[in-house]
Structure formats: structure tokens, C-alpha cells
Design a protein around this motif. Sequence first.
Motif, PDB file in Angstrom:
ATOM      1  N   ARG A 147      -5.214  -6.669  -5.467  1.00  0.00           N
ATOM      2  CA  ARG A 147      -4.619  -7.594  -4.491  1.00  0.00           C
ATOM      3  C   ARG A 147      -5.232  -8.982  -4.612  1.00  0.00           C
ATOM      4  NH1 ARG A 147      -4.951  -3.006  -1.314  1.00  0.00           N
ATOM      5  NH2 ARG A 147      -6.884  -3.728  -0.316  1.00  0.00           N
ATOM      6  N   SER A 206      -4.521   0.764 -11.345  1.00  0.00           N
ATOM      7  CA  SER A 206      -5.086  -0.434 -10.714  1.00  0.00           C
ATOM      8  C   SER A 206      -6.248  -0.973 -11.535  1.00  0.00           C
ATOM      9  CB  SER A 206      -5.558  -0.129  -9.292  1.00  0.00           C
ATOM     10  OG  SER A 206      -4.477   0.199  -8.460  1.00  0.00           O
ATOM     11  N   GLN A 266      -3.324   6.511  -9.663  1.00  0.00           N
ATOM     12  CA  GLN A 266      -3.114   5.188  -9.073  1.00  0.00           C
ATOM     13  C   GLN A 266      -4.346   4.312  -9.289  1.00  0.00           C
ATOM     14  OE1 GLN A 266      -0.368   3.683  -7.716  1.00  0.00           O
ATOM     15  NE2 GLN A 266      -1.708   1.904  -7.796  1.00  0.00           N
ATOM     16  N   GLN A 278      -7.971  -1.124  -5.735  1.00  0.00           N
ATOM     17  CA  GLN A 278      -6.780  -1.667  -5.072  1.00  0.00           C
ATOM     18  C   GLN A 278      -7.078  -3.027  -4.452  1.00  0.00           C
ATOM     19  OE1 GLN A 278      -5.265   1.394  -2.484  1.00  0.00           O
ATOM     20  NE2 GLN A 278      -4.934   2.809  -4.171  1.00  0.00           N
ATOM     21  N   SER A 297     -11.203   4.029  -5.541  1.00  0.00           N
ATOM     22  CA  SER A 297      -9.796   3.740  -5.316  1.00  0.00           C
ATOM     23  C   SER A 297      -9.618   2.529  -4.407  1.00  0.00           C
ATOM     24  CB  SER A 297      -9.128   4.977  -4.696  1.00  0.00           C
ATOM     25  OG  SER A 297      -7.766   4.748  -4.485  1.00  0.00           O
TER      26      SER A 297
END
Length: 99
Positions: A95, A25, A21, A91, A87
Motif C-alpha cells: 500500500r 505482495s 497472498q 500488505q 502478511s
Amino acid sequence: MSNNPMNMMFAWMKIASSYNQMMLSSSEVIVRRTMMMASGTMTLPDAMSMMMEKGTIYATATERAAVAMASGADPAKITAAALKPYSTKTQSNVRKLRG
């Protein structure tokens, strides 16, 4: 965490999923920032933030891994502690850049 092989397997699977993930990202962040640079829409504060965040995240990740290691954590927990700041930041960047 116990030395139960199943628990260790699940811990490493969770780390692998979290890592994947983070990589997705970070790829999106790179594409979006490259487009901003190419189009001339990246601001100076954005450029400075982009450069400064690398050292800050590295220091945080190293500190968290060292604390986990000093606390006697198993390798999976040490790895998860080191991965978490990267991480979280990737993220957060996604955003921010989407909005």
C-alpha cells in the motif's frame, strides 16, 4: 479447533491462501523497491526501514508462535500466528509503495 479433519483441512487451506497472498505482495514489494534503488529514488529512511523491518517482523512472528504454542494451540493456529506479522507487513508495504 476440534480434531475434525474437515475443520483442519479448511484451516490449512486458509493458511495456504494467506501465504500465497503474502508471497504475491512480497514479490511486488521487491520489484518496486528494486526499481527505486535502480532509479536512485529510494531515500535513506526507506532503505533503513527496509533493512530494520526484517528483524522486527521475525521477532514478532516468533513471539506470536511461541504464545500460541504455550497456549496449547493446534499446529494450524501456531502457523497462522507466525504468518500474520509477515502478511500484515507485506500488505502494508505494498500500500505504501503504490501510493
